[in-house]
Design a protein around this motif. Structure first.
Motif, PDB file in Angstrom:
ATOM      1  N   VAL A  47       0.839  -1.208   0.000  1.00 54.99           N
ATOM      2  CA  VAL A  47       0.000   0.000   0.000  1.00 54.99           C
ATOM      3  C   VAL A  47       0.871   1.255   0.000  1.00 54.99           C
ATOM      4  O   VAL A  47       0.477   2.302  -0.524  1.00 54.99           O
ATOM      5  N   GLN A  48       2.074   1.152   0.570  1.00 51.84           N
ATOM      6  CA  GLN A  48       2.962   2.310   0.617  1.00 51.84           C
ATOM      7  C   GLN A  48       3.326   2.794  -0.783  1.00 51.84           C
ATOM      8  O   GLN A  48       3.563   3.983  -0.993  1.00 51.84           O
ATOM      9  N   ALA A  49       3.393   1.890  -1.742  1.00 49.50           N
ATOM     10  CA  ALA A  49       3.764   2.268  -3.103  1.00 49.50           C
ATOM     11  C   ALA A  49       2.774   3.280  -3.669  1.00 49.50           C
ATOM     12  O   ALA A  49       3.162   4.332  -4.196  1.00 49.50           O
ATOM     13  N   ASP A  50       1.481   2.973  -3.565  1.00 54.19           N
ATOM     14  CA  ASP A  50       0.457   3.887  -4.081  1.00 54.19           C
ATOM     15  C   ASP A  50       0.455   5.206  -3.309  1.00 54.19           C
ATOM     16  O   ASP A  50       0.300   6.277  -3.895  1.00 54.19           O
ATOM     17  N   ARG A  51       0.628   5.115  -1.991  1.00 55.57           N
ATOM     18  CA  ARG A  51       0.608   6.335  -1.170  1.00 55.57           C
ATOM     19  C   ARG A  51       1.763   7.257  -1.546  1.00 55.57           C
ATOM     20  O   ARG A  51       1.572   8.472  -1.710  1.00 55.57           O
ATOM     21  N   LEU A  52       2.956   6.703  -1.712  1.00 52.05           N
ATOM     22  CA  LEU A  52       4.115   7.532  -2.036  1.00 52.05           C
ATOM     23  C   LEU A  52       4.025   8.102  -3.452  1.00 52.05           C
ATOM     24  O   LEU A  52       4.402   9.254  -3.691  1.00 52.05           O
ATOM     25  N   LEU A  53       3.514   7.307  -4.396  1.00 51.99           N
ATOM     26  CA  LEU A  53       3.333   7.836  -5.746  1.00 51.99           C
ATOM     27  C   LEU A  53       2.385   9.027  -5.734  1.00 51.99           C
ATOM     28  O   LEU A  53       2.596  10.007  -6.465  1.00 51.99           O
ATOM     29  N   GLY A  54       1.359   8.955  -4.910  1.00 53.42           N
ATOM     30  CA  GLY A  54       0.450  10.090  -4.787  1.00 53.42           C
ATOM     31  C   GLY A  54       1.105  11.268  -4.098  1.00 53.42           C
ATOM     32  O   GLY A  54       0.935  12.423  -4.517  1.00 53.42           O
ATOM     33  N   GLU A  55       1.848  10.995  -3.057  1.00 55.66           N
ATOM     34  CA  GLU A  55       2.489  12.060  -2.289  1.00 55.66           C
ATOM     35  C   GLU A  55       3.499  12.824  -3.143  1.00 55.66           C
ATOM     36  O   GLU A  55       3.655  14.038  -3.003  1.00 55.66           O
ATOM     37  N   PHE A  56       4.182  12.118  -4.055  1.00 52.35           N
ATOM     38  CA  PHE A  56       5.174  12.750  -4.914  1.00 52.35           C
ATOM     39  C   PHE A  56       4.620  13.081  -6.298  1.00 52.35           C
ATOM     40  O   PHE A  56       5.382  13.350  -7.227  1.00 52.35           O
ATOM     41  N   GLU A  57       3.290  13.053  -6.435  1.00 49.19           N
ATOM     42  CA  GLU A  57       2.580  13.448  -7.658  1.00 49.19           C
ATOM     43  C   GLU A  57       3.084  12.671  -8.880  1.00 49.19           C
ATOM     44  O   GLU A  57       3.414  13.237  -9.912  1.00 49.19           O
ATOM     45  N   LEU A  58       3.115  11.349  -8.735  1.00 45.55           N
ATOM     46  CA  LEU A  58       3.549  10.474  -9.822  1.00 45.55           C
ATOM     47  C   LEU A  58       2.472   9.472 -10.233  1.00 45.55           C
ATOM     48  O   LEU A  58       2.745   8.577 -11.035  1.00 45.55           O
ATOM     49  N   LEU A  59       1.280   9.603  -9.700  1.00 45.69           N
ATOM     50  CA  LEU A  59       0.222   8.643 -10.020  1.00 45.69           C
ATOM     51  C   LEU A  59      -0.148   8.651 -11.496  1.00 45.69           C
ATOM     52  O   LEU A  59      -0.474   7.608 -12.072  1.00 45.69           O
ATOM     53  N   ASP A  60      -0.078   9.829 -12.132  1.00 48.43           N
ATOM     54  CA  ASP A  60      -0.491   9.902 -13.538  1.00 48.43           C
ATOM     55  C   ASP A  60       0.529   9.277 -14.488  1.00 48.43           C
ATOM     56  O   ASP A  60       0.243   9.081 -15.676  1.00 48.43           O
ATOM     57  N   VAL A  61       1.722   8.926 -13.969  1.00 45.10           N
ATOM     58  CA  VAL A  61       2.728   8.278 -14.829  1.00 45.10           C
ATOM     59  C   VAL A  61       3.117   6.908 -14.269  1.00 45.10           C
ATOM     60  O   VAL A  61       4.129   6.338 -14.685  1.00 45.10           O
ATOM     61  N   ASN A  62       2.298   6.388 -13.368  1.00 51.33           N
ATOM     62  CA  ASN A  62       2.716   5.171 -12.660  1.00 51.33           C
ATOM     63  C   ASN A  62       2.749   3.929 -13.540  1.00 51.33           C
ATOM     64  O   ASN A  62       3.308   2.906 -13.139  1.00 51.33           O
ATOM     65  N   ARG A  63       2.170   4.003 -14.759  1.00 50.05           N
ATOM     66  CA  ARG A  63       2.213   2.838 -15.644  1.00 50.05           C
ATOM     67  C   ARG A  63       3.030   3.108 -16.919  1.00 50.05           C
ATOM     68  O   ARG A  63       2.952   2.345 -17.886  1.00 50.05           O
TER      69      ARG A  63
END
Length: 281
Positions: A106-122
């Protein structure tokens, strides 16, 4: 905490680091010094990516000689030349690192969001900008809630907005872990808890930023016409920049006011580094 006791490390017969007794406590320690002063060497030793020739580095968990796997499981590290798996996506990389570190995925998704990387996560990491890759490198270091976070120039490739966002995140994590940050640009780190200055491989100062800023020279700032004559030594001038069409703004160090039109201003961390590193006191 991390304690260094009579630690030395040499390369090709040249001493890169020598620290007789140093205790790094919870909070953010800003690591400063010229290129070649030993900053990266110290971070590599603290991260157990290298080992001292003499002396001992001990952690809350004990000595690396006895507890190396446990200590490494508590360390997050970002070297200045970090390389990521370019064919992976950010999400896959962090999930993979979670498996290696035994961290909650779960930390992976949380950190990607915290560092504004969710839109490029794939997207493939190799297609991302250097700034995105740098933020991703910090994300992987934070997986598993490390007790020791060691970062070599973590703000490289980031714009001003991202730099402020990352420093805010790191200051928050510093409340519960030991963070050591090596940096050349010092203005972002005014809220550091401690400052460690390495000079030719040796600690020349270790204390609070407030104490660091206490120098015998004062800082004066003023505006003069571009053609005005001055008698200051160049070594005592930190900034001289154009203001308007025919004026220059000066930032000068000295015990006394340099002349009419100048006023004393607060000494910054960068000012103190300029003064101390050039032996102006």
């Amino acid at each position: 905490m991390i304690r260094l006791h009579r630690v030395s490390r040499s390369y090709e017969g040249q001493i890169r680091l020598q620290a007789d007794d140093l205790l790094l406590s919870t909070g953010l320690t800003l690591l400063v010094g010229r290129n070649g002063s030993g900053k990266s060497t110290l971070l590599r030793l603290l991260a157990t990516a290298d080992f001292p020739d003499a002396g001992e580095i001990s952690y809350r968990e004990g000595s690396p000689r006895e507890q190396l796997p446990l200590i490494r499981s508590r360390i997050g590290y970002v070297p200045s030349d970090v390389e990521l798996h370019e064919d992976m996506t950010p999400l896959r990389l962090l999930k993979y690192m979670c498996l290696l570190k035994g961290a909650d995925p779960v930390q992976a998704d949380r950190l990607l969001g915290e560092f504004e990387l969710l839109d490029v996560n794939r997207k493939r990491i190799g297609t991302l900008s250097q700034g995105m890759q740098q933020r991703l490198a910090i994300c992987q270091a934070l997986l598993g809630s490390p007790r020791y976070l060691l970062l070599d120039e973590p703000l490289n490739y980031l714009d001003s907005f991202q730099r402020k966002a990352v420093t805010r995140i790191l200051y928050r994590h510093a409340r519960s872990c030991v963070i050591v940050v090596a940096a050349h640009e010092l203005s972002e780190w005014n809220e550091a808890d401690q400052l460690l200055w390495l000079d030719e491989g040796r600690p020349a100062f270790y204390g609070t930023p407030q104490l660091w800023r206490q120098t015998t020279l004062r800082v004066w700032q003023g505006i003069l016409p571009a053609d005005a004559r001055t008698s200051w030594k160049e070594a005592y001038v930190m900034v001289k920049k154009p203001i308007g069409n025919n004026d220059l703004q000066w930032r000068v160090f000295g015990r006394d006011c340099p002349g009419p039109g100048f006023e004393e201003v607060g000494t910054t961390i960068e000012d103190a580094y300029f003064i101390r590193s050039r032996r102006l006191e």
